[in-house]
Enzyme design. Structure first.
Site, PDB file in Angstrom:
ATOM      1  CE  LYS A  45      -3.555  -0.739  -0.415  1.00 21.31           C
ATOM      2  NZ  LYS A  45      -4.211  -1.165  -1.687  1.00 21.31           N
ATOM      3  CD1 TRP A  50       0.890   6.116 -10.433  1.00 19.89           C
ATOM      4  CD2 TRP A  50       0.620   6.930  -8.360  1.00 19.89           C
ATOM      5  NE1 TRP A  50       0.529   7.442 -10.551  1.00 19.89           N
ATOM      6  CE2 TRP A  50       0.353   7.956  -9.295  1.00 19.89           C
ATOM      7  CE3 TRP A  50       0.523   7.202  -7.000  1.00 19.89           C
ATOM      8  CZ2 TRP A  50       0.003   9.247  -8.891  1.00 19.89           C
ATOM      9  CZ3 TRP A  50       0.155   8.482  -6.608  1.00 19.89           C
ATOM     10  CH2 TRP A  50      -0.098   9.491  -7.556  1.00 19.89           C
ATOM     11  CG  HIS A 100       4.823  -6.369  -1.054  1.00 16.30           C
ATOM     12  ND1 HIS A 100       4.957  -5.055  -1.441  1.00 16.30           N
ATOM     13  CD2 HIS A 100       3.507  -6.687  -1.278  1.00 16.30           C
ATOM     14  CE1 HIS A 100       3.788  -4.592  -1.885  1.00 16.30           C
ATOM     15  NE2 HIS A 100       2.901  -5.561  -1.790  1.00 16.30           N
ATOM     16  CB  SER A 130      -3.807   2.394   2.302  1.00 12.28           C
ATOM     17  OG  SER A 130      -4.113   1.810   1.067  1.00 12.28           O
ATOM     18  CG  MET A 224      -3.335   4.228 -12.796  1.00 11.91           C
ATOM     19  SD  MET A 224      -1.878   4.190 -11.724  1.00 11.91           S
ATOM     20  CE  MET A 224      -2.271   5.463 -10.520  1.00 11.91           C
TER      21      MET A 224
END
Length: 288
Positions: A45, A50, A100, A130, A224
């Site tokens: 998050k 993006w 991640h 988020s 997006m």
């Protein structure tokens, strides 16, 4: 759906078993990176999607067709997830890969390979908010309970994917050992054009005016959010309960103000200073 209730523990952190196995995680640690590879590294998050979209447009020279027809998890597959080997386009140059995982797991292999790394960080208060909402949406993550409960676990580093503080410090601790560019979510929000220019220079990738124009249009949050190849609406409701909200929820900077109580904010600030007070980082978010 398989393994939705399973948690894998690897390198001291918890990960959703629906997406990871010990075998897939072990493979990630021994993956033979190439100098031409580009790795997007993030804590969840923090702007991962993006950056995947921006790099797709950069490498396609502004052609939006790949971004409109290929899911982002195929364009920039997740190194540690079970599907990685079948999704990686091995003949592509550069290969765009996402992770991640913490730097202590991948750092040694990356140092040997000279792979370019792009690390995206975000104000941890917005990350916590988020990530909390994502837990409500994603059935492969534990029930977060109340926001207060989740925030406590986030600050303790006991949430899935581990401590935000350790993740950020770990990757930035590699900045003299890796070919790494540090980008923040806030920069993407405030100056997408300038950040795209920084990325193109770092990657040695030409950025023609028409490419930049296409990138700015396609990589706006609104575009997006409405792109099925990026917004995860292709994921079936058995895995993501879309009735609980959108994967791409707001895309705002400072949404944490609507969620934190003054007491939670004070507690967060104290722990942040304890964890990050001695770290020299170009972080554009005020901790107050």
């Amino acid at each position: 759906m398989e393994r939705l209730e399973v948690t894998e523990t690897f390198a001291g952190i918890s990960l959703p078993g629906h997406l990871h196995t010990q075998e897939s995680l072990g493979f990630a640690t021994t993956f033979p990176f190439r100098p031409s590879d580009v790795l997007i590294a993030t804590y969840p998050k923090s702007g991962t999607t993006w950056m995947q979209e921006i790099l797709t447009l950069l490498f396609s020279c502004g052609d939006i067709l790949p971004a409109k027809t290929i899911p982002n998890w195929e364009r920039a597959p997740w190194l540690e997830q079970t599907y990685f080997r079948e999704a990686l386009r091995d003949t592509a140059t550069p290969r765009l890969i996402t992770t991640h995982l913490p730097a202590r797991v991948l750092g040694p292999a990356l140092q040997r390979s000279k792979t370019k790394v792009i690390y995206v960080a975000r104000n941890p208060k917005d990350v916590a908010v988020s990530f909390y909402h994502f837990h409500r949406l994603a059935k492969f993550l534990p029930d977060p309970g109340s926001f207060e409960t989740f925030l406590t676990q986030f600050l303790e580093g006991t949430v899935h994917y581990g401590s935000w503080f350790d993740h950020v410090k770990g990757w930035l601790g590699q900045r003299h050992l890796l070919d790494i560019l540090y980008v923040t979510y806030e920069e993407l929000h405030q100056d997408l054009r300038g950040t795209a220019q920084r990325l193109s220079a770092f990657l040695g990738c030409a950025l023609a005016p028409e490419t930049l124009g296409a990138l700015e249009q396609h990589c706006s949050f609104a575009s997006m959010r409405d792109n099925a190849m990026a917004n995860y609406t292709l994921i079936p409701p058995e895995i993501m309960d879309h009735s609980q909200g959108r994967f791409m929820r707001k895309g705002e900077v400072g949404d944490w103000h609507r969620h934190f109580t003054p007491q939670q904010n004070a507690c967060f600030n104290r722990i942040y200073q304890e964890q990050m007070g001695d770290v020299e980082l170009p972080m554009p978010w005020p901790i107050a």
